[in-house]
Scaffold this motif. Structure first.
Motif, PDB file in Angstrom:
ATOM      1  N   TYR A  16       0.832  -1.200   0.000  1.00 13.21           N
ATOM      2  CA  TYR A  16       0.000   0.000   0.000  1.00 13.21           C
ATOM      3  C   TYR A  16       0.868   1.251   0.000  1.00 13.21           C
ATOM      4  CZ  TYR A  16      -2.980   3.801   1.120  1.00 13.21           C
ATOM      5  OH  TYR A  16      -3.603   5.019   1.075  1.00 13.21           O
ATOM      6  N   GLY A  17       1.964   1.222   0.722  1.00 12.70           N
ATOM      7  CA  GLY A  17       2.873   2.364   0.715  1.00 12.70           C
ATOM      8  C   GLY A  17       3.391   2.650  -0.677  1.00 12.70           C
ATOM      9  N   LEU A  18       3.748   1.603  -1.397  1.00  6.74           N
ATOM     10  CA  LEU A  18       4.202   1.787  -2.778  1.00  6.74           C
ATOM     11  C   LEU A  18       3.067   2.239  -3.683  1.00  6.74           C
ATOM     12  CD1 LEU A  18       6.564  -1.302  -3.156  1.00  6.74           C
ATOM     13  CD2 LEU A  18       7.209   1.095  -2.898  1.00  6.74           C
ATOM     14  N   ALA A  19       1.864   1.726  -3.430  1.00  3.03           N
ATOM     15  CA  ALA A  19       0.722   2.105  -4.260  1.00  3.03           C
ATOM     16  C   ALA A  19       0.311   3.552  -4.024  1.00  3.03           C
ATOM     17  CB  ALA A  19      -0.454   1.179  -3.978  1.00  3.03           C
ATOM     18  N   ALA A  20       0.633   4.114  -2.874  1.00  8.85           N
ATOM     19  CA  ALA A  20       0.286   5.513  -2.597  1.00  8.85           C
ATOM     20  C   ALA A  20       1.204   6.482  -3.326  1.00  8.85           C
ATOM     21  CB  ALA A  20       0.339   5.773  -1.098  1.00  8.85           C
ATOM     22  N   ILE A  21       2.356   6.004  -3.768  1.00  6.36           N
ATOM     23  CA  ILE A  21       3.286   6.879  -4.476  1.00  6.36           C
ATOM     24  C   ILE A  21       2.714   7.296  -5.837  1.00  6.36           C
ATOM     25  CG2 ILE A  21       5.562   6.961  -5.582  1.00  6.36           C
ATOM     26  CD1 ILE A  21       6.570   5.158  -3.321  1.00  6.36           C
ATOM     27  N   ALA A  24       0.166  10.128  -5.607  1.00  2.71           N
ATOM     28  CA  ALA A  24       0.842  11.351  -5.162  1.00  2.71           C
ATOM     29  C   ALA A  24       1.577  12.009  -6.327  1.00  2.71           C
ATOM     30  CB  ALA A  24       1.810  11.034  -4.035  1.00  2.71           C
ATOM     31  N   ILE A  25       2.259  11.219  -7.109  1.00  2.00           N
ATOM     32  CA  ILE A  25       2.945  11.752  -8.287  1.00  2.00           C
ATOM     33  C   ILE A  25       1.928  12.288  -9.294  1.00  2.00           C
ATOM     34  CG2 ILE A  25       4.376  11.124 -10.276  1.00  2.00           C
ATOM     35  CD1 ILE A  25       5.819   9.138  -8.398  1.00  2.00           C
ATOM     36  N   GLY A  26       0.835  11.554  -9.482  1.00  4.50           N
ATOM     37  CA  GLY A  26      -0.201  11.979 -10.418  1.00  4.50           C
ATOM     38  C   GLY A  26      -0.824  13.306 -10.037  1.00  4.50           C
ATOM     39  N   ILE A  56      -7.772  15.376 -10.241  1.00  2.97           N
ATOM     40  CA  ILE A  56      -7.358  14.935  -8.909  1.00  2.97           C
ATOM     41  C   ILE A  56      -8.290  13.845  -8.400  1.00  2.97           C
ATOM     42  CG2 ILE A  56      -7.222  15.676  -6.496  1.00  2.97           C
ATOM     43  CD1 ILE A  56      -6.062  18.318  -7.494  1.00  2.97           C
ATOM     44  N   ALA A  57      -9.584  13.994  -8.638  1.00  7.13           N
ATOM     45  CA  ALA A  57     -10.541  12.981  -8.182  1.00  7.13           C
ATOM     46  C   ALA A  57     -10.270  11.631  -8.844  1.00  7.13           C
ATOM     47  CB  ALA A  57     -11.966  13.440  -8.480  1.00  7.13           C
ATOM     48  N   ALA A  61      -8.777   8.152  -6.995  1.00  8.31           N
ATOM     49  CA  ALA A  61      -9.526   6.895  -7.053  1.00  8.31           C
ATOM     50  C   ALA A  61      -8.566   5.707  -7.047  1.00  8.31           C
ATOM     51  CB  ALA A  61     -10.422   6.859  -8.280  1.00  8.31           C
ATOM     52  N   LEU A  62      -7.375   5.894  -7.626  1.00 13.54           N
ATOM     53  CA  LEU A  62      -6.373   4.834  -7.600  1.00 13.54           C
ATOM     54  C   LEU A  62      -5.942   4.512  -6.178  1.00 13.54           C
ATOM     55  CD1 LEU A  62      -4.150   6.002 -10.578  1.00 13.54           C
ATOM     56  CD2 LEU A  62      -5.798   4.127 -10.570  1.00 13.54           C
ATOM     57  N   ALA A  63      -5.830   5.530  -5.338  1.00 15.05           N
ATOM     58  CA  ALA A  63      -5.449   5.306  -3.944  1.00 15.05           C
ATOM     59  C   ALA A  63      -6.547   4.545  -3.212  1.00 15.05           C
ATOM     60  CB  ALA A  63      -5.165   6.629  -3.251  1.00 15.05           C
TER      61      ALA A  63
END
Length: 75
Positions: A16-21, A24-26, A56-57, A61-63
Motif C-alpha cells: 500500500y505504501g508503494l501504491a500511494a506513491i 501522489a505523483i499523479g 485529482i478525483a 480513485a487509484l489510492a
C-alpha cells in the motif's frame, strides 16, 4: 499467528505504501500542469481549475482502490 500470515501482512503494508506513491505523483503532475496552463492563459483559470479537480478525483480513485485491494484478496 503463523509466520506466513505475519509476512503477508507486512507485504500488504509495504504494497500500500508503494501504491500511494502513484497517486501522489499523479496529483503533483495535474496541479503542476494546471499552474503552467494558468500562467500561459490566465483567462482560462476557472475552467482549468475545474478540470484540475476532476483530474485529482480520478487520480485519487487509484489510492482508494489500493486501500481496498488487500481486503478483497485477503482470505
Amino acid at each position: 499467528m503463523s509466520v506466513l500470515a505475519a509476512i503477508s501482512g507486512n507485504i500488504a503494508t509495504v504494497g500500500y505504501g508503494l501504491a500511494a506513491i502513484g497517486p501522489a505523483i499523479g496529483v503533483g503532475i495535474v496541479v503542476g500542469k494546471t499552474i503552467e496552463g494558468v500562467a500561459r492563459q490566465p483567462e482560462l483559470a476557472g475552467r482549468l481549475q475545474v478540470l484540475m479537480w476532476i483530474g485529482i478525483a480520478f487520480t485519487e480513485a487509484l489510492a482508494f482502490i489500493a486501500i481496498a485491494t488487500p481486503f478483497i484478496f485477503t482470505n
